[in-house]
Motif scaffolding. Structure first.
Motif, PDB file in Angstrom:
ATOM      1  N   THR A  23       0.830  -1.207   0.000  1.00  0.00           N
ATOM      2  CA  THR A  23       0.000   0.000   0.000  1.00  0.00           C
ATOM      3  C   THR A  23       0.863   1.256   0.000  1.00  0.00           C
ATOM      4  N   THR A  51      -4.557   9.673   2.974  1.00  0.00           N
ATOM      5  CA  THR A  51      -5.321   8.427   3.113  1.00  0.00           C
ATOM      6  C   THR A  51      -4.449   7.326   3.693  1.00  0.00           C
ATOM      7  N   ILE A  83      -9.680  -1.868   2.544  1.00  0.00           N
ATOM      8  CA  ILE A  83     -10.229  -1.023   1.477  1.00  0.00           C
ATOM      9  C   ILE A  83      -9.118  -0.236   0.788  1.00  0.00           C
ATOM     10  N   THR A  84      -8.062   0.132   1.551  1.00  0.00           N
ATOM     11  CA  THR A  84      -6.963   0.884   0.933  1.00  0.00           C
ATOM     12  C   THR A  84      -6.285   0.067  -0.158  1.00  0.00           C
ATOM     13  N   SER A  87      -9.154  -1.339  -3.175  1.00  0.00           N
ATOM     14  CA  SER A  87      -9.667  -0.266  -4.038  1.00  0.00           C
ATOM     15  C   SER A  87      -8.668   0.143  -5.116  1.00  0.00           C
ATOM     16  N   SER A  88      -7.450  -0.335  -5.034  1.00  0.00           N
ATOM     17  CA  SER A  88      -6.427   0.085  -6.009  1.00  0.00           C
ATOM     18  C   SER A  88      -6.812  -0.182  -7.464  1.00  0.00           C
ATOM     19  N   VAL A  90      -9.449   0.177  -8.822  1.00  0.00           N
ATOM     20  CA  VAL A  90     -10.470   1.142  -9.255  1.00  0.00           C
ATOM     21  C   VAL A  90      -9.876   2.122 -10.265  1.00  0.00           C
ATOM     22  N   GLY A 112      -3.843  -4.672  -4.739  1.00  0.00           N
ATOM     23  CA  GLY A 112      -5.154  -5.330  -4.762  1.00  0.00           C
ATOM     24  C   GLY A 112      -5.079  -6.760  -4.261  1.00  0.00           C
TER      25      GLY A 112
END
Length: 139
Positions: A23, A51, A83-84, A87-88, A90, A112
């Motif tokens: 991340t 974030t 979620i961090t 969501s990548s 996305v 992800g």
């Protein structure tokens, strides 16, 4: 004889550590090369870094609650933290301004995948092992 509780904590620590690394790598790269990543126009480098700075303690705290046997709170925080990572991908829902490099694609998918690995651990712990029951039997 192996302490299964400590063994599962070690597995989660490895998963969390890999997740944090992936991340941070992705989010730092995203912040540095924001104009090359597809995403919403309102997202800024400061927002990306903010974030990851805010969410990192959530993941670490989730791990700590897990080690303390506070499973439902741990599951909630770790799922929130995941979620961090999940969501990548996305990024791919937004139009690409410029072709992304292999490094960018790799960081997105690594992040992800690490998020899915964390969710997999949470599902294994909560639905297969039902570790949260150890609290009920201790009371």
């Amino acid at each position: 004889m192996i302490n299964t509780s400590r063994f599962r904590q070690a597995i989660l620590l490895a998963v969390i550590t890999l997740n944090l690394i992936s991340t941070w790598l992705h989010y730092i790269d995203n912040a540095l090369f924001l104009s090359q990543y597809p995403g919403p126009a309102w997202f800024t480098s400061v927002a990306v870094i903010s974030t990851v700075i805010v969410m990192t303690p959530v993941g670490i705290l989730g791990y700590w609650f897990y080690t303390q046997g506070m499973f439902w709170l741990a599951y909630f925080l770790l799922a929130l933290y995941s979620i961090t990572s999940i969501s990548s991908p996305v990024h791919y829902l937004f139009p690409m301004v410029a072709p992304m490099s292999l490094k960018m694609h790799s960081l997105i998918w690594l992040d992800g995948f690490m998020g899915l690995l964390l969710i997999g651990f949470l599902l294994w712990s909560s639905f297969v092992l039902k570790e949260w029951r150890s609290i009920q039997s201790a009371n």
